[in-house]
Design a protein around this motif. Structure first.
Motif, PDB file in Angstrom:
ATOM      1  N   PHE A   1       0.677  -1.351  -0.049  1.00  0.00           N
ATOM      2  CA  PHE A   1      -0.119  -0.065  -0.186  1.00  0.00           C
ATOM      3  C   PHE A   1       1.073   1.064   0.030  1.00  0.00           C
ATOM      4  N   VAL A   2       0.551   2.358  -0.908  1.00  0.00           N
ATOM      5  CA  VAL A   2       1.341   3.496  -0.972  1.00  0.00           C
ATOM      6  C   VAL A   2       0.574   4.609  -0.991  1.00  0.00           C
TER       7      VAL A   2
ATOM      8  N   TYR B   1       7.656  -2.138  -5.451  1.00  0.00           N
ATOM      9  CA  TYR B   1       6.535  -2.582  -6.474  1.00  0.00           C
ATOM     10  C   TYR B   1       6.955  -3.744  -6.836  1.00  0.00           C
ATOM     11  N   ALA B   2       8.022  -4.018  -7.378  1.00  0.00           N
ATOM     12  CA  ALA B   2       8.467  -5.220  -8.075  1.00  0.00           C
ATOM     13  C   ALA B   2       8.549  -6.585  -7.278  1.00  0.00           C
ATOM     14  N   ALA B   3       8.654  -6.271  -5.991  1.00  0.00           N
ATOM     15  CA  ALA B   3       9.054  -7.387  -5.018  1.00  0.00           C
ATOM     16  C   ALA B   3       7.615  -7.792  -4.394  1.00  0.00           C
ATOM     17  N   ALA B   4       6.546  -6.889  -4.458  1.00  0.00           N
ATOM     18  CA  ALA B   4       5.352  -7.254  -3.925  1.00  0.00           C
ATOM     19  C   ALA B   4       4.659  -8.118  -4.968  1.00  0.00           C
ATOM     20  N   ASP B   5       3.574  -9.067  -4.113  1.00  0.00           N
ATOM     21  CA  ASP B   5       2.890 -10.053  -4.878  1.00  0.00           C
ATOM     22  C   ASP B   5       1.694  -9.306  -5.384  1.00  0.00           C
TER      23      ASP B   5
ATOM     24  N   ASN C   1      -0.565   7.829  -9.800  1.00  0.00           N
ATOM     25  CA  ASN C   1       0.802   7.334 -10.047  1.00  0.00           C
ATOM     26  C   ASN C   1       1.189   6.049  -9.962  1.00  0.00           C
ATOM     27  N   THR C   2       0.733   5.726  -8.467  1.00  0.00           N
ATOM     28  CA  THR C   2       1.356   4.461  -7.908  1.00  0.00           C
ATOM     29  C   THR C   2       0.647   3.206  -8.608  1.00  0.00           C
ATOM     30  N   VAL C   3      -0.506   3.317  -9.241  1.00  0.00           N
ATOM     31  CA  VAL C   3      -1.002   2.256  -9.860  1.00  0.00           C
ATOM     32  C   VAL C   3      -0.215   1.906 -11.237  1.00  0.00           C
ATOM     33  N   LEU C   4       0.109   2.955 -11.865  1.00  0.00           N
ATOM     34  CA  LEU C   4       0.818   3.084 -13.000  1.00  0.00           C
ATOM     35  C   LEU C   4       2.041   2.233 -12.785  1.00  0.00           C
TER      36      LEU C   4
END
Length: 406
Positions: A240-241, A300-304, A317-320
């Motif tokens: 979550f960001v 982002y890349a580490a999260a499932d 922006n966070t979604v993109l």
């Protein structure tokens, strides 16, 4: 063709989007410059800051005791004296005049962005001699003092007089403008809001989604990144960001409620942003505010899964960023979220503000590794095909050319 982008701050979601567009235009050979009111310490290429006029010591002393205050200062005091429950409010009345800035005079086109507390609507739209493009990053240009409808609805009885008065100022300012104004919305939702507003009545609102530097945000091996970041391998990581975790509009409380309802126990919630909530029985790690995009890219890349439980939002922006990193997104069917999150393709969509349904969609994704992998690949491809900086820059260049040709 010289473009001047105007944004109040050089930090925050709107600033990030504006700066990315600015950099995309520079890459296309466009003479682009940014004008900010306030610095957060960011180093933005080809940018300037508006200089405040010097105030003599005795005038500062008088103002301290309430004498010689300007109209903008008096209005601010009046509004701050009212008590409400809202994220942010801002007035379209300031003592600043950006038309006196040298960067304004050098430009052929003025491109407004998030300009709260920076743009004095009445004087600016009366004095402006250059065509205007206005990328609206929230609802504030179409409202009086509020930035989102829920805040307006919850606080209207207290702020009705100010809200309506400021809305009238905005409407008259746009009506009387001697130059063409082209409003732009990043999402279909905001495009419709602006099109129906009193402020932009009669204006054709364009829709241009945000662009993303997809070479900065990109997928990486999750197992390797979890080692690097110290994240657990035996748990699914939900990300979550938000600038502020306690921001009601961003819905962290709804995510926590969904988290409690999940029967899966091997979960790890990673929360990025200022503030925190004290919640027992839930494995939450708070990172605090993170400004470095390189570090965010790793998260982002580490999260499932990336979860965005916003109650209202434009085109975050966070979604993109998550999609570009190959991590599927789960969010509510509100605002601009469904523009990016195509259900079953780039992520999953839940019923608005429904924690139970959010929990079900999270379970659906967590229980199907292949689905998550396929959605992650499609999310990355969607960013490349629809949300690149080059595509965004080209769309704006077409608008600029149209205005210059007029």
């Amino acid at each position: 063709m010289k473009i001047l982008h105007v944004n109040t701050f050089d930090f925050g979601g709107a600033a990030i989007a504006a700066i990315r567009l600015h950099e995309g235009l520079l890459q296309k050979g466009i003479d682009s410059k940014m004008l900010f009111m306030k610095s957060g310490g960011n180093q933005v290429i080809n940018s300037v800051y508006h200089q405040y006029g010097f105030t003599r010591w005795y005038k500062r002393l008088l103002k301290r005791y309430g004498y010689g205050l300007s109209r903008a200062e008096l209005l601010k005091i009046e509004v701050e004296a009212k008590h409400g429950n809202y994220e942010i409010i801002s007035l379209p009345v300031t003592d600043l005049d950006i038309t006196r800035n040298p960067a304004y005079h050098e430009a052929d086109i003025i491109h407004l962005h998030w300009v709260s507390s920076f743009l004095d609507w009445e004087s600016f739209f009366r004095k402006v001699t250059k065509p205007i493009v206005w990328t609206c990053h929230d609802m504030n240009p179409a409202l009086g003092i509020f930035h989102y409808q829920n805040d307006r609805d919850r606080n209207y009885t207290v702020f009705a007089d100010v809200e309506e008065a400021m809305l009238q100022i905005k409407t008259k300012a746009i009506e009387s403008s001697p130059v063409p104004i082209i409003p732009v919305a990043p999402s279909a939702w905001l495009q419709e809001v602006l099109q129906k507003s009193k402020v932009f009545e009669g204006k054709e609102v364009q829709r241009i989604p945000y662009g993303l530097p997809h070479k900065l945000f990109l997928p990486f091996d999750k197992s390797v990144l979890k080692d690097v970041l110290g994240l657990p391998h035996d748990k699914k990581v939900l990300l979550f960001v938000s600038d502020n975790i306690e921001n009601y509009r961003k819905g962290f409380d709804l995510l926590v409620e969904a988290f409690k309802n999940l029967p899966i126990k091997n979960l790890y919630l990673l929360a990025v942003g200022s503030g925190k909530s004290t919640i027992e029985g839930i494995d939450i790690h708070y990172t605090g505010t993170i400004r470095q995009p390189e570090y965010l890219r790793q998260l982002y890349a580490a999260a499932d899964l990336f979860i965005i439980p916003s109650r209202e939002d434009n085109l975050p922006n966070t979604v993109l960023e998550s999609m570009a990193c190959g991590t599927p997104v789960i969010g509510f069917n509100i605002g601009g979220i469904p523009d990016m999150v195509i259900d079953g393709q780039t992520g999953l969509i839940a019923k608005p503000e429904n924690s139970d349904d959010l929990a079900l969609r999270i379970m659906e994704a967590l229980n199907n590794d292949r689905l998550r992998e396929e959605m992650g690949e499609k999310a990355r491809n969607a960013v490349l095909s629809k949300y690149s900086l080059e595509i965004q820059a080209e769309s704006y260049i077409q608008i600029y050319k149209e205005l210059v040709n007029r």
